[in-house]
Design a protein around this motif. Structure first.
Motif, mmCIF file in Angstrom:
data_model
loop_
_atom_site.group_PDB
_atom_site.id
_atom_site.type_symbol
_atom_site.label_atom_id
_atom_site.label_comp_id
_atom_site.label_asym_id
_atom_site.label_seq_id
_atom_site.Cartn_x
_atom_site.Cartn_y
_atom_site.Cartn_z
ATOM 1 N N LEU A 1 48.358 33.070 44.993
ATOM 2 C CA LEU A 1 48.558 33.101 46.447
ATOM 3 C C LEU A 1 47.698 32.055 47.142
ATOM 4 C CD1 LEU A 1 48.611 36.977 46.989
ATOM 5 C CD2 LEU A 1 50.541 35.407 47.222
ATOM 6 N N LEU A 2 46.490 31.855 46.643
ATOM 7 C CA LEU A 2 45.610 30.865 47.247
ATOM 8 C C LEU A 2 46.182 29.465 47.083
ATOM 9 C CD1 LEU A 2 42.900 30.398 48.653
ATOM 10 C CD2 LEU A 2 41.844 30.212 46.400
ATOM 11 N N ALA A 3 46.717 29.182 45.907
ATOM 12 C CA ALA A 3 47.291 27.859 45.658
ATOM 13 C C ALA A 3 48.543 27.613 46.493
ATOM 14 C CB ALA A 3 47.623 27.714 44.173
ATOM 15 N N ALA A 4 49.229 28.703 46.877
ATOM 16 C CA ALA A 4 50.472 28.567 47.636
ATOM 17 C C ALA A 4 50.242 28.448 49.133
ATOM 18 C CB ALA A 4 51.388 29.766 47.359
ATOM 19 N N LEU A 5 48.995 28.600 49.569
ATOM 20 C CA LEU A 5 48.732 28.510 50.999
ATOM 21 C C LEU A 5 49.015 27.099 51.492
ATOM 22 C CD1 LEU A 5 45.371 30.467 51.427
ATOM 23 C CD2 LEU A 5 47.618 31.148 52.255
ATOM 24 N N ILE B 1 38.568 33.266 53.603
ATOM 25 C CA ILE B 1 39.439 34.068 52.757
ATOM 26 C C ILE B 1 38.646 35.144 52.024
ATOM 27 C CG2 ILE B 1 40.904 34.025 50.697
ATOM 28 C CD1 ILE B 1 41.908 31.343 51.554
ATOM 29 N N THR B 2 37.571 34.755 51.391
ATOM 30 C CA THR B 2 36.776 35.734 50.669
ATOM 31 C C THR B 2 35.318 35.309 50.661
ATOM 32 O OG1 THR B 2 36.525 36.920 48.557
ATOM 33 C CG2 THR B 2 37.133 34.597 48.433
ATOM 34 N N ALA B 3 34.446 36.320 50.642
ATOM 35 C CA ALA B 3 33.007 36.080 50.603
ATOM 36 C C ALA B 3 32.365 37.180 49.770
ATOM 37 C CB ALA B 3 32.422 36.064 52.008
ATOM 38 N N PRO B 4 31.504 36.841 48.818
ATOM 39 C CA PRO B 4 30.842 37.872 48.023
ATOM 40 C C PRO B 4 29.906 38.687 48.896
ATOM 41 C CG PRO B 4 29.880 35.724 47.584
ATOM 42 C CD PRO B 4 31.086 35.491 48.436
ATOM 43 N N ALA C 1 47.394 38.840 52.266
ATOM 44 C CA ALA C 1 47.871 39.067 50.900
ATOM 45 C C ALA C 1 46.840 38.594 49.879
ATOM 46 C CB ALA C 1 49.201 38.342 50.689
ATOM 47 N N VAL C 2 46.202 37.460 50.170
ATOM 48 C CA VAL C 2 45.149 36.965 49.272
ATOM 49 C C VAL C 2 43.989 37.951 49.233
ATOM 50 C CG1 VAL C 2 43.461 35.132 48.895
ATOM 51 C CG2 VAL C 2 45.778 34.553 49.600
ATOM 52 N N ARG C 3 43.578 38.434 50.414
ATOM 53 C CA ARG C 3 42.457 39.364 50.473
ATOM 54 C C ARG C 3 42.766 40.661 49.715
ATOM 55 N NH1 ARG C 3 38.748 38.576 54.668
ATOM 56 N NH2 ARG C 3 37.737 40.443 53.823
ATOM 57 N N ILE C 4 44.001 41.134 49.822
ATOM 58 C CA ILE C 4 44.375 42.354 49.106
ATOM 59 C C ILE C 4 44.319 42.115 47.604
ATOM 60 C CG2 ILE C 4 46.303 43.902 48.605
ATOM 61 C CD1 ILE C 4 47.088 43.704 51.549
ATOM 62 N N ALA C 5 44.787 40.955 47.169
ATOM 63 C CA ALA C 5 44.725 40.628 45.741
ATOM 64 C C ALA C 5 43.285 40.584 45.253
ATOM 65 C CB ALA C 5 45.429 39.300 45.481
ATOM 66 N N TYR C 6 42.407 39.984 46.053
ATOM 67 C CA TYR C 6 40.988 39.969 45.690
ATOM 68 C C TYR C 6 40.430 41.386 45.634
ATOM 69 C CZ TYR C 6 39.916 34.953 45.802
ATOM 70 O OH TYR C 6 39.832 33.622 45.512
ATOM 71 N N ALA C 7 40.779 42.217 46.629
ATOM 72 C CA ALA C 7 40.264 43.582 46.693
ATOM 73 C C ALA C 7 40.718 44.398 45.482
ATOM 74 C CB ALA C 7 40.715 44.254 47.990
ATOM 75 N N LYS C 8 41.911 44.126 44.996
ATOM 76 C CA LYS C 8 42.433 44.836 43.825
ATOM 77 C C LYS C 8 41.873 44.284 42.523
ATOM 78 C CE LYS C 8 46.895 46.217 45.827
ATOM 79 N NZ LYS C 8 48.376 46.053 45.736
ATOM 80 N N GLY C 9 41.169 43.164 42.594
ATOM 81 C CA GLY C 9 40.635 42.548 41.388
ATOM 82 C C GLY C 9 41.670 41.795 40.577
ATOM 83 N N ASP C 10 42.784 41.452 41.204
ATOM 84 C CA ASP C 10 43.857 40.732 40.525
ATOM 85 C C ASP C 10 43.612 39.229 40.666
ATOM 86 O OD1 ASP C 10 46.203 39.649 39.554
ATOM 87 O OD2 ASP C 10 47.499 41.167 40.477
ATOM 88 N N GLU C 11 42.851 38.657 39.748
ATOM 89 C CA GLU C 11 42.467 37.253 39.851
ATOM 90 C C GLU C 11 43.670 36.324 39.720
ATOM 91 O OE1 GLU C 11 39.343 36.260 37.209
ATOM 92 O OE2 GLU C 11 37.997 37.845 37.917
ATOM 93 N N ALA C 12 44.618 36.661 38.853
ATOM 94 C CA ALA C 12 45.784 35.802 38.665
ATOM 95 C C ALA C 12 46.614 35.727 39.944
ATOM 96 C CB ALA C 12 46.633 36.328 37.499
#
Length: 375
Positions: free
Chosen positions: A234-238, A249-252, A218-229
């Motif tokens: 989601l990251l804080a809730a892990l 979780i994510t890598a540039p 779910a975090v990765r999908i949010a990143y992929a969509k560009g939804d930073e909020a």
């Protein structure tokens, strides 16, 4: 015995207070001498395969990819007729050969070895054996790396079906998550979420690891969509992690390495490689990224090192003063083999590719785990 490079390196982290990178112990020459002595006395097949693995994986660690490829190739050729006598050991030989071929740039051999290993395990141990299911997953990974996602998906599905038939729900969930990550790479977010949900149902509501993978997806999908909020929420809730290996979780993305031939002139046996060490802190941040070792071709890997520092991992529990988890990764920049016009001999003249291997975890047993679903 691990089906990857089970004796690659002896890596030991220094005390947390010093925060020094692990010491890499290389004993390639002694291993080669042991192999030569084994061959001289015509040692049994199993003993020769073990000696060849020791020599080859240490040659690999020393950056001598062609030497390792040659040792493994000769051993495979000599003992293919004995493969059915000890299929697990011969499968380890094929897996190691595949890894070396991938990093050395021989994609055809990489593909051949992976398929040969999978067919051997499915035939000798049964398609529903743990080893065969893991091999199907590895086949899917290989196909993804070589740009065949449709065929890779079929391998993942075969692994899923075999795992369900064998009563291994966690392994089936791992196969589903690999399909989910494939769908994520295609931008099919709803399909990825559906696969993750089904994996959770198969593994059971009380399976903490699969539930965690679903949250990471779910975090990765949010990143992929560009939804930073949403990604931050989601990251804080892990929740805190309980597994020893840090979970990415994510890598540039690494930018294109323009004109690599200006920096790398790969004569026979030479690839550009660099070993990068870094700390993953308990809060998921990456710190103290450093180049531990390289083979002298330095100009190309600065973008790689810079991007490692920008990764984010899932938080994990820690004690007071715990510095986190130390990681070492090998990056190899190499051209592919291609057959030039008016020739029948393949040469290393193809496009350059960047390959990565975790030296920290290559010696771990695969086991029945869902960690590899994120790879």
């Amino acid at each position: 015995m691990a089906i990857a490079l089970s004796v690659l390196l002896l890596l030991q982290a220094a005390p947390a207070t010093d925060r020094e990178p692990p010491t890499i112990v290389i004993q390639a020459r002694r291993a080669e001498e042991d192999l030569a002595a084994c061959l001289a006395r015509n040692c049994p097949p199993d003993e020769e395969i073990e000696a060849a693995l020791d020599a080859a994986v240490q040659q690999f660690a020393d950056g001598r990819y062609v030497d390792a490829k040659r040792v493994l190739g000769r051993t495979v050729a000599r003992h293919r007729g004995h493969a059915t006598e000890n299929p697990r050991l011969f499968a380890s030989l094929l897996a190691t050969s595949a890894t070396v071929a991938e990093h050395e740039g021989d994609d055809d051999l990489f593909r051949q070895r992976v398929y040969e290993r999978t067919n051997l395990l499915r035939t000798e141990l049964g398609p529903e054996s743990l080893e065969a299911i893991m091999a199907d997953l590895d086949t899917g990974n290989m196909l993804m790396k070589l740009g065949s996602p449709i065929t890779a998906e079929a391998s993942y599905r075969r692994a899923e079906e075999a795992a369900l038939a064998a009563g291994r729900p966690r392994l089936a969930a791992a196969a589903m998550f690999r399909q989910a990550w494939l769908e994520l790479s295609r931008g099919r977010y709803n399909r990825a979420e559906s696969l993750a949900s089904r994996a959770g149902e198969v593994a059971g509501a009380d399976n903490v690891l699969v539930a965690e993978l679903g949250r990471i997806l779910a975090v990765r999908i949010a990143y992929a969509k560009g939804d930073e909020a949403e990604s931050s929420r989601l990251l804080a809730a892990l929740p805190g992690r309980t597994r020893p290996a840090p979970l990415l979780i994510t890598a540039p993305p690494i930018p294109p390495l323009n004109s690599p031939s200006q920096w790398v002139r790969p004569a026979e046996g030479m690839n550009a490689f660099v070993d990068v060490g870094f700390w993953v802190r308990p809060d998921g941040r990456v710190e103290e990224v450093e180049v531990l070792r390289d083979n002298g071709r330095r100009a190309w890997f600065n973008p790689v090192v810079n991007r490692v520092a920008d990764r984010r991992y899932a938080p994990f529990p820690s004690g007071e003063g715990d510095p986190g988890i130390y990681q070492i990764e090998r990056y190899t920049l190499r051209p592919s083999y291609e057959v030039p016009y008016f020739s029948r001999i393949s040469r290393r003249i193809g496009s350059y590719h960047l390959k990565v291997a975790s030296l920290t975890h290559m010696a771990e047993e695969t086991g029945e785990s869902v960690d590899s679903a994120l790879q």
